[in-house]
Design an enzyme around this catalytic site. Structure first.
Site, PDB file in Angstrom:
ATOM      1  N   ASP A   1       0.819  -1.214   0.000  1.00 54.54           N
ATOM      2  CA  ASP A   1       0.000   0.000   0.000  1.00 54.54           C
ATOM      3  C   ASP A   1       0.851   1.262   0.000  1.00 54.54           C
ATOM      4  OD1 ASP A   1       0.946  -0.284   2.651  1.00 54.54           O
ATOM      5  OD2 ASP A   1      -0.940  -1.167   3.292  1.00 54.54           O
TER       6      ASP A   1
ATOM      7  N   ASP B   1      -7.167  -4.491  14.668  1.00 54.05           N
ATOM      8  CA  ASP B   1      -8.530  -4.840  14.245  1.00 54.05           C
ATOM      9  C   ASP B   1      -8.526  -5.916  13.157  1.00 54.05           C
ATOM     10  OD1 ASP B   1      -7.581  -3.418  12.092  1.00 54.05           O
ATOM     11  OD2 ASP B   1      -9.171  -1.908  12.089  1.00 54.05           O
TER      12      ASP B   1
ATOM     13  N   HIS C   1      -6.963  -5.978  10.247  1.00 49.06           N
ATOM     14  CA  HIS C   1      -6.875  -5.601   8.837  1.00 49.06           C
ATOM     15  C   HIS C   1      -5.500  -5.935   8.274  1.00 49.06           C
ATOM     16  CE1 HIS C   1      -5.040  -1.776  10.407  1.00 49.06           C
ATOM     17  NE2 HIS C   1      -4.342  -1.897   9.306  1.00 49.06           N
TER      18      HIS C   1
ATOM     19  N   GLU D   1      -9.496  -2.595   5.734  1.00 47.40           N
ATOM     20  CA  GLU D   1     -10.031  -2.422   7.073  1.00 47.40           C
ATOM     21  C   GLU D   1     -11.344  -3.190   7.239  1.00 47.40           C
ATOM     22  OE1 GLU D   1      -8.328   1.764   8.558  1.00 47.40           O
ATOM     23  OE2 GLU D   1      -9.824   1.970   6.979  1.00 47.40           O
TER      24      GLU D   1
END
Length: 321
Positions: free
Chosen positions: A116, A185, A187, A192
């Protein structure tokens, strides 16, 4: 928790209908129907538990080293490696750099694809992932900069940039090993909670919690924090022939629990890799705090098998002799 090691076996005999009949013979006896493919495929998911972050990083680096060397890359056959950013892979990168400096590994015939990049952040900004990869890894090894691929968050057409990135992966022959990290979380990359589990490389708007968490990297000035990114999709990573996920620290423990002990759920995108044919989760003790005792005991009981993947530790010096 039980994980099946299933062997798919080839059978070239034709059925009455003239098609290849489908059948498999699982070692665990959990399935009654079998599938025949053109070659044997072993379906495996491993959880490798090390005592601490340093040992987890070292194990991951050893695995990458062995995979590259055993692949025997050359000018006509590059090893393609997917890479993450963040704090978790830093120890692995440092160890790989040390291996390179000792003359045990070369990245001359390796192509990399990063997960990313922020949208609108100059590539030379200290918080860009271009800067991260150059400062923490690429400038210390012998990889050709032309063989490193990072999404351009300043491209004139972001959608075209994402499509071109997928095309470059395809032209490189697909990714042999995709290394990833996760957030608390669950991701992976910037996929996400709520992201599609078949998503491809795309433009992604960051969640408010992510923007707030990233503020510390931008002097706690929210106006300077990027709100959009370009990210590979879950499906992009799933296409890799092998995936290795690094998970360390107690703050990632619940995410590891969701990835290992519960079902596939798009609210915990890392859980998708339960369905990948060859996934390795590498973690430290702290990251196992939410797992059942018997789950941890089961996988620790397999460490003698897992360690065969990194012992013996190969070196290109062997090939020179």
């Amino acid at each position: 928790v039980a994980f099946c090691h299933v062997k798919y076996r080839t059978n070239n005999r034709k059925s009455v209908a003239g098609e290849n009949s489908l059948q498999f013979s699982p070692s665990c006896g959990c399935f009654s129907q079998a599938f025949r493919f053109t070659s044997e495929i072993k379906i495996k998911m491993r959880l490798v538990i090390l005592e601490d972050y340093a040992l987890a990083s070292e194990w991951a680096a050893k695995y990458i080293r062995n995979r590259i060397i055993q692949f025997q890359p050359n000018a006509d056959r590059y090893f393609t490696l997917g890479l993450p950013t963040g704090s978790t892979p830093l120890g692995c990168y440092r160890t790989l750099i040390e291996y390179y400096k000792r003359g045990d590994i070369s990245f001359k015939f390796v192509k990399t694809f990063n997960m990313d990049e922020y949208v609108g952040l100059p590539t030379d900004h200290p918080e860009s992932y271009h800067s991260y990869m150059w400062n923490n890894f690429f400038q210390h090894i012998d990889i050709d900069p032309a063989n490193t691929h990072i999404l351009d968050g300043n491209a004139a057409d972001l959608e075209t940039e994402c499509g071109a990135f997928e095309q470059k992966i395809m032209e490189a022959g697909g990714i042999e090993l995709f290394v990833g990290g996760i957030g608390p979380d669950g991701h992976i990359a910037f996929n996400e909670p709520g992201s599609s589990l078949v998503s491809r490389t795309r433009v992604k708007t960051l969640a408010k919690d992510t923007i707030l968490a990233n503020a510390r990297f931008f002097g706690n000035d929210l106006s300077k924090v990027p709100t959009m990114t370009l990210t590979v999709g879950v499906g992009t990573v799933m296409d890799a022939r092998e995936v290795m996920i690094l998970i360390t620290g107690a703050h990632k423990a619940f995410a590891l629990y969701k990835a290992i002990e519960e079902g596939v759920n798009h609210m915990w995108t890392v859980s998708a890799f339960q369905q990948h044919p060859h996934t390795i989760f590498v973690c430290d003790e702290d990251a196992t705090l939410e797992l059942r005792v018997k789950t941890v005991k089961y996988f620790k009981g397999l460490m003698h098998v897992h360690n065969k993947l990194v012992d013996p530790l190969h070196s290109i010096k062997e090939q020179k002799h």
